[in-house]
Design a protein around this motif. Structure first.
Motif, PDB file in Angstrom:
ATOM      1  N   ASP A  37     -56.619  23.330  20.752  1.00 53.02           N
ATOM      2  CA  ASP A  37     -55.821  22.424  21.579  1.00 53.02           C
ATOM      3  C   ASP A  37     -54.935  23.277  22.473  1.00 53.02           C
ATOM      4  N   PHE A  38     -55.134  23.162  23.789  1.00 56.63           N
ATOM      5  CA  PHE A  38     -54.465  24.086  24.705  1.00 56.63           C
ATOM      6  C   PHE A  38     -52.953  23.905  24.702  1.00 56.63           C
ATOM      7  N   ASP A  39     -52.475  22.668  24.596  1.00 50.60           N
ATOM      8  CA  ASP A  39     -51.028  22.431  24.564  1.00 50.60           C
ATOM      9  C   ASP A  39     -50.394  23.116  23.354  1.00 50.60           C
ATOM     10  N   THR A  40     -51.105  23.092  22.223  1.00 49.61           N
ATOM     11  CA  THR A  40     -50.589  23.765  21.027  1.00 49.61           C
ATOM     12  C   THR A  40     -50.557  25.271  21.230  1.00 49.61           C
ATOM     13  N   ILE A  41     -51.587  25.809  21.877  1.00 48.60           N
ATOM     14  CA  ILE A  41     -51.617  27.245  22.163  1.00 48.60           C
ATOM     15  C   ILE A  41     -50.409  27.646  22.997  1.00 48.60           C
ATOM     16  N   LEU A  42     -50.124  26.879  24.049  1.00 49.35           N
ATOM     17  CA  LEU A  42     -48.971  27.185  24.909  1.00 49.35           C
ATOM     18  C   LEU A  42     -47.659  27.052  24.136  1.00 49.35           C
ATOM     19  N   ARG A  43     -47.575  26.031  23.295  1.00 49.12           N
ATOM     20  CA  ARG A  43     -46.344  25.836  22.523  1.00 49.12           C
ATOM     21  C   ARG A  43     -46.089  27.018  21.586  1.00 49.12           C
ATOM     22  N   VAL A  44     -47.136  27.496  20.925  1.00 51.66           N
ATOM     23  CA  VAL A  44     -46.979  28.635  20.021  1.00 51.66           C
ATOM     24  C   VAL A  44     -46.581  29.883  20.797  1.00 51.66           C
ATOM     25  N   MET A  45     -47.205  30.120  21.940  1.00 51.91           N
ATOM     26  CA  MET A  45     -46.850  31.285  22.743  1.00 51.91           C
ATOM     27  C   MET A  45     -45.405  31.215  23.201  1.00 51.91           C
ATOM     28  N   GLY A  46     -44.921  29.997  23.464  1.00 48.23           N
ATOM     29  CA  GLY A  46     -43.542  29.821  23.900  1.00 48.23           C
ATOM     30  C   GLY A  46     -42.523  30.178  22.842  1.00 48.23           C
ATOM     31  N   GLN A  47     -42.945  30.278  21.578  1.00 44.06           N
ATOM     32  CA  GLN A  47     -42.035  30.709  20.521  1.00 44.06           C
ATOM     33  C   GLN A  47     -41.754  32.206  20.592  1.00 44.06           C
ATOM     34  N   VAL A  48     -42.612  32.933  21.315  1.00 39.46           N
ATOM     35  CA  VAL A  48     -42.447  34.387  21.430  1.00 39.46           C
ATOM     36  C   VAL A  48     -41.816  34.760  22.769  1.00 39.46           C
ATOM     37  N   GLU A  49     -42.350  34.219  23.860  1.00 41.48           N
ATOM     38  CA  GLU A  49     -41.823  34.463  25.201  1.00 41.48           C
ATOM     39  C   GLU A  49     -42.021  33.192  26.029  1.00 41.48           C
ATOM     40  N   SER A  50     -41.283  33.088  27.134  1.00 41.60           N
ATOM     41  CA  SER A  50     -41.454  31.934  28.011  1.00 41.60           C
ATOM     42  C   SER A  50     -42.897  31.892  28.514  1.00 41.60           C
ATOM     43  N   THR A  51     -43.499  30.712  28.449  1.00 38.78           N
ATOM     44  CA  THR A  51     -44.914  30.550  28.774  1.00 38.78           C
ATOM     45  C   THR A  51     -45.100  29.311  29.627  1.00 38.78           C
ATOM     46  N   ALA A  52     -45.905  29.429  30.670  1.00 38.75           N
ATOM     47  CA  ALA A  52     -46.149  28.284  31.536  1.00 38.75           C
ATOM     48  C   ALA A  52     -47.520  28.397  32.179  1.00 38.75           C
ATOM     49  N   LEU A  53     -48.153  27.256  32.415  1.00 42.14           N
ATOM     50  CA  LEU A  53     -49.424  27.210  33.124  1.00 42.14           C
ATOM     51  C   LEU A  53     -49.140  27.348  34.611  1.00 42.14           C
ATOM     52  N   GLU A  54     -49.690  28.387  35.237  1.00 37.65           N
ATOM     53  CA  GLU A  54     -49.409  28.654  36.645  1.00 37.65           C
ATOM     54  C   GLU A  54     -50.466  28.080  37.571  1.00 37.65           C
ATOM     55  N   GLU A  55     -51.681  27.918  37.072  1.00 38.38           N
ATOM     56  CA  GLU A  55     -52.765  27.389  37.882  1.00 38.38           C
ATOM     57  C   GLU A  55     -53.474  26.284  37.117  1.00 38.38           C
ATOM     58  N   GLU A  56     -53.916  25.264  37.833  1.00 36.94           N
ATOM     59  CA  GLU A  56     -54.735  24.244  37.196  1.00 36.94           C
ATOM     60  C   GLU A  56     -56.101  24.844  36.876  1.00 36.94           C
ATOM     61  N   TRP A  57     -56.804  24.191  35.983  1.00 35.55           N
ATOM     62  CA  TRP A  57     -58.112  24.695  35.588  1.00 35.55           C
ATOM     63  C   TRP A  57     -59.072  24.690  36.766  1.00 35.55           C
ATOM     64  N   GLN A  58     -59.722  25.821  36.958  1.00 39.70           N
ATOM     65  CA  GLN A  58     -60.681  25.980  38.045  1.00 39.70           C
ATOM     66  C   GLN A  58     -62.092  26.045  37.466  1.00 39.70           C
ATOM     67  N   PRO A  59     -62.960  25.096  37.850  1.00 36.87           N
ATOM     68  CA  PRO A  59     -64.338  25.169  37.353  1.00 36.87           C
ATOM     69  C   PRO A  59     -65.038  26.403  37.884  1.00 36.87           C
ATOM     70  N   ALA A  60     -65.712  27.109  37.000  1.00 41.29           N
ATOM     71  CA  ALA A  60     -66.400  28.338  37.404  1.00 41.29           C
ATOM     72  C   ALA A  60     -67.897  28.103  37.542  1.00 41.29           C
ATOM     73  N   GLU A  61     -68.503  27.628  36.471  1.00 43.48           N
ATOM     74  CA  GLU A  61     -69.949  27.429  36.509  1.00 43.48           C
ATOM     75  C   GLU A  61     -70.391  26.628  35.304  1.00 43.48           C
ATOM     76  N   THR A  62     -71.608  26.100  35.383  1.00 41.14           N
ATOM     77  CA  THR A  62     -72.269  25.474  34.257  1.00 41.14           C
ATOM     78  C   THR A  62     -73.531  26.265  33.977  1.00 41.14           C
ATOM     79  N   THR A  63     -73.659  26.764  32.768  1.00 39.74           N
ATOM     80  CA  THR A  63     -74.800  27.605  32.438  1.00 39.74           C
ATOM     81  C   THR A  63     -76.067  26.765  32.306  1.00 39.74           C
TER      82      THR A  63
END
Length: 279
Positions: free
Chosen positions: A170-196
């Protein structure tokens, strides 16, 4: 506390600026003991408290033992022992390394500060004596490290490179956990790269963790329960008393996020002598 290990490591005191180490926290030591279902031999505990699982020190010539670098390696080897992979052996044995040929080295506490090292082979249903103790093995490691200490690249010219992986994360949980160590923020929206060709959808985003930009990869597939996330991260080997952010994150991710994994790429030398944090 094992004075044998302390004495064995003492000759390295002037040279830790050339030997990478990441002493384990009490939290990590507790997780290791819980994982193996056994109290650590005192000599191994003191070693991990002073050097950690980052095996830069033990990468020397004539060392027979490749020491485990992650808690899952300890846990998996201990499980193999309990499952009878090595035959009828003492259940108090704690595997701590291997020889690169499918054989495992294990510690058996001797009742004092030290532990005997035994060899576990899949083709022989019993533990074999090696005539090595942990402190004796470590003393030889230190002597060999000192022979080439001047040729070692200073830690300030190297970084530690790892990858955090999250299966069904869960990406929100990942960001929340990282925020316990240092300030963390999403800087870019998700960019689609490719479909294999197999239908896996790849996308990327960038987050800011303290001063460091980190790129996140997300993999999605219709039949998966949830997406997989991969975050690559580096930090200087010299953390100047602030503690390792990578190690803190590893501890927190293990506690908070099921399906978490850790890949250690080790120390990487910077060609120009700088680190990513200097850029």
């Amino acid at each position: 506390m094992s004075m044998l290990v302390r004495r064995a490591l003492a000759p390295l005191d002037p040279y830790w600026d050339r030997i990478a180490r990441r002493p384990l926290t009490a939290q990590s030591l507790a997780r290791l003991e819980q994982g193996v279902g056994l109290s650590l031999p005192d000599c191994l505990r003191v070693y991990l408290e002073h050097v950690g699982m980052f095996q830069d020190l033990t990468y020397v010539e004539n060392n027979r033992i490749i020491v485990f670098e992650t808690i899952p390696e300890y846990v998996a080897a201990r499980r193999d022992l309990l499952d009878g992979l090595y035959g009828e052996v003492d259940m108090k044995l704690l595997p701590f390394g291997y020889d690169g040929a499918g054989n495992v080295f294990a510690l058996l506490a001797s009742g004092g500060e030290d532990a005997d090292i035994l060899l576990l082979r899949q083709d022989i249903p019993e533990a074999q004596a090696t005539e090595m103790t942990f402190s004796g093995w470590l003393s030889e490691i230190v002597r060999n490290a000192l022979k080439t200490i001047d040729a070692r690249t200073p830690n300030k010219q190297k970084i530690w490179r790892v990858q955090f992986t999250f299966r069904d994360g869960d990406f929100d949980t990942i960001l929340r956990v990282m925020g316990q160590v240092e300030s963390t923020a999403l800087e870019e929206e998700w960019q689609p790269a490719e479909t294999t060709q197999t239908g896996v959808i790849k996308s990327t985003a960038q987050i800011r963790f303290a001063r460091q930009p980190l790129y996140v990869r997300r993999l999605e597939y219709p039949e998966w329960i949830g997406p997989w996330f991969f975050i690559d991260m580096t930090e200087p080997l010299e953390v100047n008393g602030t503690g390792s952010a990578i190690q803190k994150l590893d501890d927190l991710f293990h506690e908070a996020i099921p399906g978490y994994g850790f890949i250690n790429f080790g120390a990487v030398e910077q060609a120009d002598g700088t680190t990513d944090a200097d850029a």
